[in-house]
Enzyme design. Structure first.
Site, PDB file in Angstrom:
ATOM      1  N   ASP A   1      13.096 -17.123  -4.842  1.00 23.90           N
ATOM      2  CA  ASP A   1      12.392 -16.232  -3.915  1.00 23.90           C
ATOM      3  C   ASP A   1      11.507 -17.038  -2.955  1.00 23.90           C
ATOM      4  O   ASP A   1      10.915 -18.054  -3.337  1.00 23.90           O
ATOM      5  CB  ASP A   1      11.508 -15.283  -4.749  1.00 23.90           C
ATOM      6  CG  ASP A   1      10.676 -14.388  -3.882  1.00 23.90           C
ATOM      7  OD1 ASP A   1      11.220 -13.427  -3.337  1.00 23.90           O
ATOM      8  OD2 ASP A   1       9.460 -14.687  -3.716  1.00 23.90           O
TER       9      ASP A   1
ATOM     10  N   GLU B   1      16.277 -18.250  -1.065  1.00 18.74           N
ATOM     11  CA  GLU B   1      16.055 -17.180  -0.102  1.00 18.74           C
ATOM     12  C   GLU B   1      15.316 -17.766   1.091  1.00 18.74           C
ATOM     13  O   GLU B   1      14.128 -18.094   1.007  1.00 18.74           O
ATOM     14  CB  GLU B   1      15.243 -16.037  -0.699  1.00 18.74           C
ATOM     15  CG  GLU B   1      15.073 -14.904   0.300  1.00 18.74           C
ATOM     16  CD  GLU B   1      13.818 -14.068   0.102  1.00 18.74           C
ATOM     17  OE1 GLU B   1      12.851 -14.569  -0.491  1.00 18.74           O
ATOM     18  OE2 GLU B   1      13.822 -12.906   0.531  1.00 18.74           O
TER      19      GLU B   1
HETATM   20  O1  LIG Z   1       4.096  -5.361   4.167  1.00 23.06           O
HETATM   21  C1  LIG Z   1       4.475  -6.016   3.213  1.00 23.06           C
HETATM   22  N1  LIG Z   1       4.570  -7.396   3.279  1.00 23.06           N
HETATM   23  C2  LIG Z   1       4.124  -8.070   4.500  1.00 23.06           C
HETATM   24  C3  LIG Z   1       5.303  -8.720   5.214  1.00 23.06           C
HETATM   25  C4  LIG Z   1       5.677 -10.065   4.510  1.00 23.06           C
HETATM   26  O2  LIG Z   1       6.662  -9.689   3.640  1.00 23.06           O
HETATM   27  C5  LIG Z   1       6.924 -10.454   2.499  1.00 23.06           C
HETATM   28  C6  LIG Z   1       7.914 -11.429   2.492  1.00 23.06           C
HETATM   29  C7  LIG Z   1       8.611 -11.900   3.682  1.00 23.06           C
HETATM   30  C8  LIG Z   1       9.161 -11.022   4.619  1.00 23.06           C
HETATM   31  C9  LIG Z   1       9.823 -11.526   5.739  1.00 23.06           C
HETATM   32  C10 LIG Z   1       9.931 -12.891   5.930  1.00 23.06           C
HETATM   33  O3  LIG Z   1      10.602 -13.420   7.005  1.00 23.06           O
HETATM   34  C11 LIG Z   1       9.399 -13.757   4.997  1.00 23.06           C
HETATM   35  O4  LIG Z   1       9.541 -15.095   5.194  1.00 23.06           O
HETATM   36  C12 LIG Z   1       8.729 -13.277   3.871  1.00 23.06           C
HETATM   37  O5  LIG Z   1       8.260 -12.089   1.334  1.00 23.06           O
HETATM   38  C13 LIG Z   1       7.662 -11.766   0.146  1.00 23.06           C
HETATM   39  C14 LIG Z   1       8.098 -12.407  -1.015  1.00 23.06           C
HETATM   40  C15 LIG Z   1       7.504 -12.108  -2.224  1.00 23.06           C
HETATM   41  O6  LIG Z   1       7.919 -12.735  -3.351  1.00 23.06           O
HETATM   42  C16 LIG Z   1       6.469 -11.183  -2.309  1.00 23.06           C
HETATM   43  C17 LIG Z   1       6.034 -10.525  -1.155  1.00 23.06           C
HETATM   44  O7  LIG Z   1       5.031  -9.625  -1.222  1.00 23.06           O
HETATM   45  C18 LIG Z   1       6.635 -10.819   0.092  1.00 23.06           C
HETATM   46  C19 LIG Z   1       6.224 -10.156   1.320  1.00 23.06           C
HETATM   47  O8  LIG Z   1       5.246  -9.330   1.292  1.00 23.06           O
HETATM   48  C20 LIG Z   1       4.863  -5.321   1.896  1.00 23.06           C
HETATM   49  C21 LIG Z   1       3.604  -4.961   1.114  1.00 23.06           C
HETATM   50  C22 LIG Z   1       3.504  -6.044   0.076  1.00 23.06           C
HETATM   51  C23 LIG Z   1       4.934  -6.396  -0.278  1.00 23.06           C
HETATM   52  N2  LIG Z   1       5.613  -6.147   0.998  1.00 23.06           N
HETATM   53  C24 LIG Z   1       6.838  -6.637   1.323  1.00 23.06           C
HETATM   54  O9  LIG Z   1       7.294  -6.431   2.455  1.00 23.06           O
HETATM   55  C25 LIG Z   1       7.607  -7.414   0.325  1.00 23.06           C
HETATM   56  C26 LIG Z   1       8.693  -8.056   0.773  1.00 23.06           C
HETATM   57  C27 LIG Z   1       9.544  -8.913  -0.079  1.00 23.06           C
HETATM   58  C28 LIG Z   1       9.335  -9.069  -1.454  1.00 23.06           C
HETATM   59  C29 LIG Z   1      10.160  -9.907  -2.179  1.00 23.06           C
HETATM   60  C30 LIG Z   1      11.198 -10.607  -1.537  1.00 23.06           C
HETATM   61  O10 LIG Z   1      12.034 -11.420  -2.243  1.00 23.06           O
HETATM   62  C31 LIG Z   1      11.380 -10.441  -0.158  1.00 23.06           C
HETATM   63  O11 LIG Z   1      12.381 -11.121   0.436  1.00 23.06           O
HETATM   64  C32 LIG Z   1      10.559  -9.617   0.554  1.00 23.06           C
END
Ligand SMILES: O=C(NCCCOc1c(-c2ccc(O)c(O)c2)oc2cc(O)cc(O)c2c1=O)[C@@H]1CCCN1C(=O)/C=C/c1ccc(O)c(O)c1
Ligand SMILES: [Ca+2]
Length: 474
Positions: A188, A225
């Site tokens: 991740d 990822e």
């Molecule tokens: O608005 C959010 N996040 C802010 C945008 C950044 O998104 C995240 C990305 C992310 C998004 C886009 C990118 O280009 C990037 O480099 C990173 O990777 C993560 C990986 C994690 O292990 C835990 C997380 O909370 C995140 C995460 O918040 C919501 C609320 C918290 C969790 N979340 C989320 O949106 C959670 C998303 C998420 C969680 C797990 C993943 O494996 C993932 O790919 C995305």
């Protein structure tokens, strides 16, 4: 190396997102093994912090490396790996070691471990403030590689993988899973870690456990990822020399086309020519657990006809290592997985028609999808040949002389006599039905002595795909 350790005759990975370990073991034995699936990506096995409404993303906030989550206990995990390997289905663990949790008062984990998150103290590992990038900075500039790697993703405390102590904790965590018989990992948030640190960590992984029917000296299959659609400072090509990498452009381009923005005819040279990773380095998918809820342009189970066409194309095409998303129903981004009134995950129920209930979608059990896994197995080690298109959104191609697929993305019927490459004879269309008791339950396709057949995909038909292969010959 990046070769997978699928058992011969098995191909296709399915992400059983949020499933419990004993349910996965059952599914390996009763469905995935018999259908020829190659492997399962499971949700994180490490203990995560409990967040009030139990959003799916709480599992991406680790509180320790103990194998206690809502999916089960360490013994249940080990039993699942044993049963799935015995069924010819490999296990790939989703591992989260870029960070620990965000700030949570009175933080408590799914295994009962507590932490002082404001103080960057995680006694369950143990980690202390010195093991993190401290003082914390926020990721706020994806054009600055150091900001993306050394700062906090949405406030999640960012581990420093350049420190030997941190590397040791991560390597031990991963090697325990290798000892238990897993075939590899989905790493991740790899984009948020330095390639050099990841390369060092992976170099310290053991060979796969020969007690689980792996060839000797087999290496774990690593998928990193890296969310890279282009346009950011960090590139997927920084990571693919020491592991496979998720190719996010794959699902985006196919969704974009089937949504009507780019004719299917352009996919005649689908693959590296489109700026995708080298095929052997690419983990490909239509949607994943994040994009299915966060990206309106990506096809999901909610657009079922177009989605089945997208997944059929992915499974028919030899490019990359294909992963099928298996979802729970959701109507909001944060929605929690199916659970009872006290927060225990619900098991999928299996309906008489082999679909799932209890809030689970089970895309992998849709006939059009599991039959394309069988197609992928029947066509393995062949290339794309004899491509046909109508200049727009009707395409067809062969895989060697083993299989043939036609897709109608246009707003009118596909009615063509086409060269199908397969041996003359009678075949079942595996999209509209199955070959059962030597009869086709769906459409029958007659291939003549010139290996041609009349192919019809009316616009209003349930599915926009027709596929035949040597394993579905009457
Ligand atoms: O608005 C959010 N996040 C802010 C945008 C950044 O998104 C995240 C990305 C992310 C998004 C886009 C990118 O280009 C990037 O480099 C990173 O990777 C993560 C990986 C994690 O292990 C835990 C997380 O909370 C995140 C995460 O918040 C919501 C609320 C918290 C969790 N979340 C989320 O949106 C959670 C998303 C998420 C969680 C797990 C993943 O494996 C993932 O790919 C995305
Ligand atoms: Ca980081």
């Amino acid at each position: 190396q990046k070769e997978l350790h699928y058992v011969p005759g098995h191909d296709g990975m399915v992400h059983l997102f949020e499933w419990k370990w004993h349910d996965i073991a059952d599914e390996c034995e009763r469905f995935l093994g018999p259908m020829g699936f190659g492997g399962v990506q499971v949700s994180p096995i490490q203990e995560n912090v409990i967040v009030g409404s139990r959003p799916w993303w709480e599992r991406y906030q680790p509180i320790s490396y103990k194998w206690y989550t809502r999916s089960g206990t360490p013994d249940e995990f080990r039993e699942m790996v044993r049963r799935c390997n015995n069924a010819g289905v490999r296990i790939y663990v989703d591992v989260v070691f870029n960070h620990m949790t965000g700030d949570h008062d009175n933080a408590k984990g799914t295994g009962g471990t507590t932490a002082d998150t404001h103080g960057f103290s995680y006694p369950g590992v143990p980690y202390s403030q010195y093991d993190f990038h401290y003082p914390p900075c926020a990721i706020n500039n994806y054009q600055d590689p150091a900001n993306v790697r050394n700062c906090e993703l949405v406030g999640l405390h960012d581990l420093d993988q350049s420190k030997e102590y941190v590397r040791e904790k991560i390597v031990n965590f991963l090697n325990e899973a290798v000892d238990a018989g897993v075939a590899g990992f989905r790493v991740d948030a790899a984009k948020h870690m330095w390639p050099e640190d990841l390369k060092t960590i992976f170099s310290r992984l053991k060979n796969l456990n020969p007690e689980h029917h792996f060839p000797s000296d087999a290496r774990p299959y690593i998928v990193q990822e890296v969310i890279d659609y282009g346009g950011e400072a960090i590139s997927k090509y920084e990571y693919n020399s020491f592991g496979a990498v998720t190719e996010f452009r794959y699902g985006m381009e196919i969704s974009n086309s089937l949504n009507g923005n780019n004719p299917l005819k352009w996919f005649v040279n689908w693959g590296e020519a489109w700026g995708l990773l080298p095929s052997q380095d690419a983990l490909v998918f239509i949607d994943n657990h994040d994009t299915q809820r966060g990206n309106p342009n990506i096809l999901t189970y909610k657009s079922s006809k177009l989605y089945k066409m997208a997944v059929a194309f992915m499974l028919a095409h030899p490019y990359g290592t294909a992963r099928i998303m298996s979802s729970f129903k959701f109507d909001t981004f944060d929605a929690n997985p199916p659970q009872d009134s006290v927060g225990n995950l619900l098991s999928p129920t299996i309906n008489p028609d082999d679909t799932c209930g209890n809030g689970w979608v089970c895309e992998h059990r849709w006939r059009q999808i599991y039959n394309m896994v069988r197609f992928r197995n029947a066509a393995n080690n062949t290339d794309v040949n004899n491509w046909w298109d109508n200049g727009q959104n009707q395409i067809a191609f062969c895989r060697g002389n083993a299989g043939f697929i036609a897709i109608n993305g246009d707003k009118y019927d596909l009615k063509q006599t086409l060269f199908t490459c397969v041996e003359p004879g009678t075949y079942c269309d595996v999209i509209s039905g199955n070959l059962e008791n030597n009869k086709c339950t769906g459409k029958v396709v007659t291939v003549d002595q010139d290996r041609k057949a009349y192919i019809e995909i009316p616009l209003n038909q349930e599915d926009g795909v027709l596929a035949i292969h040597r394993g579905a010959k009457v």
